[in-house]
Design an enzyme around this catalytic site. Structure first.
Site, PDB file in Angstrom:
ATOM      1  N   ASP A   1       7.423   4.643 -10.886  1.00 22.59           N
ATOM      2  CA  ASP A   1       6.459   4.344 -10.078  1.00 22.59           C
ATOM      3  C   ASP A   1       6.744   5.142  -8.384  1.00 22.59           C
ATOM      4  OD1 ASP A   1       4.499   3.237 -11.537  1.00 22.59           O
ATOM      5  OD2 ASP A   1       5.416   1.014 -10.979  1.00 22.59           O
ATOM      6  N   GLY A   2       8.036   4.838  -8.231  1.00 20.20           N
ATOM      7  CA  GLY A   2       8.587   5.468  -7.015  1.00 20.20           C
ATOM      8  C   GLY A   2       8.255   7.044  -6.892  1.00 20.20           C
TER       9      GLY A   2
ATOM     10  N   GLU B   1       1.248   1.573   0.518  1.00 22.95           N
ATOM     11  CA  GLU B   1       0.875   0.608   1.568  1.00 22.95           C
ATOM     12  C   GLU B   1       1.793   0.964   2.775  1.00 22.95           C
ATOM     13  OE1 GLU B   1       4.891   0.189   0.626  1.00 22.95           O
ATOM     14  OE2 GLU B   1       3.477   0.002  -0.792  1.00 22.95           O
TER      15      GLU B   1
ATOM     16  N   THR C   1      -2.511  -4.315  -5.948  1.00 19.88           N
ATOM     17  CA  THR C   1      -2.158  -4.935  -7.388  1.00 19.88           C
ATOM     18  C   THR C   1      -0.919  -5.953  -7.015  1.00 19.88           C
ATOM     19  OG1 THR C   1      -2.890  -3.348  -8.596  1.00 19.88           O
ATOM     20  CG2 THR C   1      -1.794  -5.092  -9.834  1.00 19.88           C
ATOM     21  N   ALA C   2       0.136  -5.266  -6.938  1.00 21.99           N
ATOM     22  CA  ALA C   2       1.347  -6.599  -6.865  1.00 21.99           C
ATOM     23  C   ALA C   2       1.205  -7.165  -5.695  1.00 21.99           C
ATOM     24  CB  ALA C   2       2.499  -5.693  -6.474  1.00 21.99           C
TER      25      ALA C   2
ATOM     26  N   SER D   1      -1.645  -8.409  -4.105  1.00 22.98           N
ATOM     27  CA  SER D   1      -2.834  -9.446  -4.100  1.00 22.98           C
ATOM     28  C   SER D   1      -2.141 -10.591  -5.146  1.00 22.98           C
ATOM     29  CB  SER D   1      -3.719  -8.504  -5.012  1.00 22.98           C
ATOM     30  OG  SER D   1      -4.607  -7.769  -3.665  1.00 22.98           O
TER      31      SER D   1
ATOM     32  N   SER E   1       0.816 -11.622  -5.877  1.00 26.94           N
ATOM     33  CA  SER E   1       1.596 -12.644  -5.094  1.00 26.94           C
ATOM     34  C   SER E   1       0.965 -13.252  -4.014  1.00 26.94           C
ATOM     35  CB  SER E   1       3.089 -11.782  -4.612  1.00 26.94           C
ATOM     36  OG  SER E   1       2.386 -10.944  -3.674  1.00 26.94           O
TER      37      SER E   1
END
Length: 262
Positions: A52-53, A122, A166-167, A169, A171
């Site tokens: 992903d990075g 983000e 996604t991640a 939200s 958490s």
């Protein structure tokens, strides 16, 4: 058509990229292999081999050149990739299909004292954690299009695109957004009170921030951007650029998301 292949040397070796290039050439198309982001250019489409990075960094570079991108996961989760490593050669018909589906992923433009940055995932505003700094919460006041939108008392604040929602939200109790929707989200980090909950805002809005005394550290897509405090001007808006992802379809996105989080 000329296809570019970018591989992260820490995750996928040159042999993998060369094997994929051979399969594309057998279909009668040109290929150029890259291992340095700054070298990318002169291609019609781009395949990224990494996690992903890698996808975040490569997609931002590709967006500046208006090159559509598709990823094969050679990392861990692979939220942003379309294929897993054991599906390597399945990427060939997709990247060569001139009529395949596309996802236009919105990006953030971050302006700090007149200097701008682009973020696909983000922007994080965090108080410094170091022996010299007190470990205390901060209060960040937010305006949307010049109107006061509220205050967040927390360890920090994260502004997420639909791609990055996604991640955070999951958490923080927020909602997951599809990557092509027209909404961004503000999510507090370890909120001090229940009033500091995630809020969504239109991608046509401009965010302004009133920051506390003492600098906050800014990270865009995990990359250090600088520090900002009460005397600095920080504005976030939708970028005029977007990242174009080649995809098998939005239903594939939900299948892959369910698979990754289960």
């Amino acid at each position: 058509m000329k296809i570019g292949i970018f591989y992260n040397r820490d995750q996928a070796d040159c042999f993998v990229a060369q094997s994929l290039a051979s399969a594309i050439r057998q279909e009668g198309h040109l290929v150029q292999i890259f291992s340095d982001l700054d070298e990318i250019g002169g291609v019609n489409r781009l395949v990224a081999l990494g996690g992903d990075g890698t996808m975040l960094r490569t997609a931002k570079r590709a967006s500046a050149l208006a090159i559509p991108i598709v990823g094969v996961n050679f990392g861990r989760l692979g939220f942003l990739t379309e294929f897993e490593r054991d599906e390597l050669f399945s990427v060939v018909p997709l990247v060569l299909d001139e009529h395949c589906a596309r996802l236009e992923r919105s990006m953030l433009e971050v302006e700090l004292n007149g200097k701008t940055f682009e973020c696909l995932n983000e922007l994080a505003l965090l108080h410094p954690v170091a022996p010299k700094h007190e470990n205390k919460v901060v209060t960040i006041s937010v305006t949307i299009d010049g109107s006061h939108a509220g205050e967040f008392t927390a360890d920090g604040l994260i502004v997420t695109t639909p791609t990055g929602s996604t991640a955070y939200s999951l958490s923080a109790g927020g909602s997951i957004m599809t990557p092509d929707c027209a909404t961004f989200q503000l999510t507090p980090v370890c909120a001090f009170s229940m009033r500091s909950r995630p809020i969504a805002y239109s991608d046509k809005s401009e965010l302004g921030f009133s920051l506390p005394q003492g600098a906050l550290v800014l990270y865009g897509d995990g990359v250090y951007l600088g520090e900002a405090g009460a005397q600095d001007k920080l504005v976030v808006r939708k970028s005029v650029r977007s990242a174009t992802f080649l995809t098998r379809g939005i239903s594939e996105y939900f299948r892959r998301l369910t698979q990754k989080i289960s």
